[in-house]
Design an enzyme around this catalytic site. Sequence first.
Site, short mmCIF file in Angstrom:
data_model
loop_
_atom_site.label_atom_id
_atom_site.label_comp_id
_atom_site.label_asym_id
_atom_site.label_seq_id
_atom_site.Cartn_x
_atom_site.Cartn_y
_atom_site.Cartn_z
N HIS A 110 0.82 -1.23 0.00
CA HIS A 110 0.00 0.00 0.00
C HIS A 110 0.85 1.27 0.00
CE1 HIS A 110 -3.63 -2.29 0.39
NE2 HIS A 110 -3.25 -2.84 1.53
N ASP A 139 -2.34 -10.61 -2.37
CA ASP A 139 -2.94 -10.15 -1.12
C ASP A 139 -4.43 -9.88 -1.36
OD1 ASP A 139 -2.02 -8.78 1.69
OD2 ASP A 139 -3.67 -7.63 0.80
N HIS A 184 -6.06 -7.35 -0.52
CA HIS A 184 -6.29 -5.95 -0.87
C HIS A 184 -5.52 -5.56 -2.14
CE1 HIS A 184 -6.66 -6.18 3.60
NE2 HIS A 184 -7.74 -5.43 3.38
N ASP A 191 -4.63 -12.76 3.86
CA ASP A 191 -5.93 -12.20 4.23
C ASP A 191 -7.02 -12.66 3.27
OD1 ASP A 191 -4.44 -10.63 2.49
OD2 ASP A 191 -4.67 -8.78 3.64
N1 Q9C Z 1 -12.69 -0.38 6.63
C1 Q9C Z 1 -2.50 -5.20 4.18
O1 Q9C Z 1 -3.14 -6.25 4.14
N2 Q9C Z 1 -7.92 -1.09 7.06
N3 Q9C Z 1 -3.06 -4.05 4.57
C2 Q9C Z 1 -9.07 -1.37 6.28
C3 Q9C Z 1 -11.54 -1.10 6.13
C4 Q9C Z 1 -6.62 -1.17 6.42
C5 Q9C Z 1 -4.45 -3.95 4.92
C6 Q9C Z 1 -10.31 -0.78 6.92
C7 Q9C Z 1 -6.28 -2.55 5.89
C8 Q9C Z 1 -4.84 -2.60 5.39
C9 Q9C Z 1 -1.05 -5.19 3.86
ZN ZN Z 2 -4.08 -7.15 2.60
#
Ligand code: Q9C
Ligand code: ZN
Length: 358
Positions: free
Chosen positions: A173, A209, A211, A299
Amino acid sequence: METPLQPIAVVTSDAHLAHDGLTEIMGGRPIPCFERPERITAIESALSAAGAVRFAHPTEHGMGPITALHDSQLLDLLEHAWTDAVATGDTDGDRPLIPDTFLVGPYAAGGYAGTGTARPARLGAHCLDTATPIVAGTYAAALAAVDVALTAADLVTAGAPAAYALCRPPGHHASREMYGGYCFFNNAAIVAEQLVRDGASRVAILDLDYHHGNGTQQLFWERGEVLYVSLHADPARAFPYFSGHADEMGAGPGAGATRNFPLPAGTNVDDYATALADACELVSGFGADAPLVVSLGFDTYAGDPIGDFAIETGDYVRIGGLVRGLGRQVIVIQEGGYALDAIGANAVAFLQGLTGRH
Ligand code: Q9C
Ligand code: ZN
């Protein structure tokens, strides 16, 4: 006749333990961080118990590979944020730094409001979300994660079929000038850029991932020599919301070298494997002349506390096997995955698929 399999090298360091954010703010509520040190220690324990891995420690690669991709103001901020906040009383030393003032609108377009902008205020000029606290050890841990990634790349460049970088904090990210989504420096992108600097003319990154890797996408958006292919939860419902739609495909010399596969809630391994096969076609067709970089997040697991896919532990054998099927050397970079009770078994399963031991 098959040659005996060599144990896969797993690069890891205890330096990540210094980054323990304690609290993130999700939906307006302070909650314990999902991105915790136990994520990596759980993977280490499971890999040790399963055997067939050889742990390696990172070597120092200096700041060059980081400054090649990240903005100097982001670096300066991350280096000094904590000590500045202690000096100004913006933290009592117990609380993590989470910005409460964000730079948006006309000031954002023009850079800082003024050259005198205090470093504490700069947090909000470089931060994506309220889930990425900075503590005393954050900068050192983020630097070490880059060394972990680059050391895995070194091992593969030296001839290993694959290496697994247990990076923490994760990276995908983080963009040129922005941290967030638990990420500070973009470990996978830094590896890809290093491969280019070492002479590769085409490098592919496959992001598995849950995301979308908005940072990786941004860093290579206009770069035709780096393919970025990502499978992830549809940003219509999932973080990072602003990017990862199927019509985002790069621009300029990078047009067509970004490809996104947004997936629905409840995606199971059959659905996932279908999309992954398409993604692998793109990777194959790209014709990279360097090892494949895989951003790996667990995840996507059914029991993940912040995901909504339906992938089970045993399914990661199949997913790893599809990556193995590309027939390329692979540098695996750990990204997300927050189910502490399963992340270790998921990593073991993925490596079984990747190395063909199943
Ligand atoms: N409402 C990685 O998996 N929060 N980052 C999400 C949703 C951030 C995930 C909140 C999630 C970051 C590397
Ligand atoms: Zn992630």
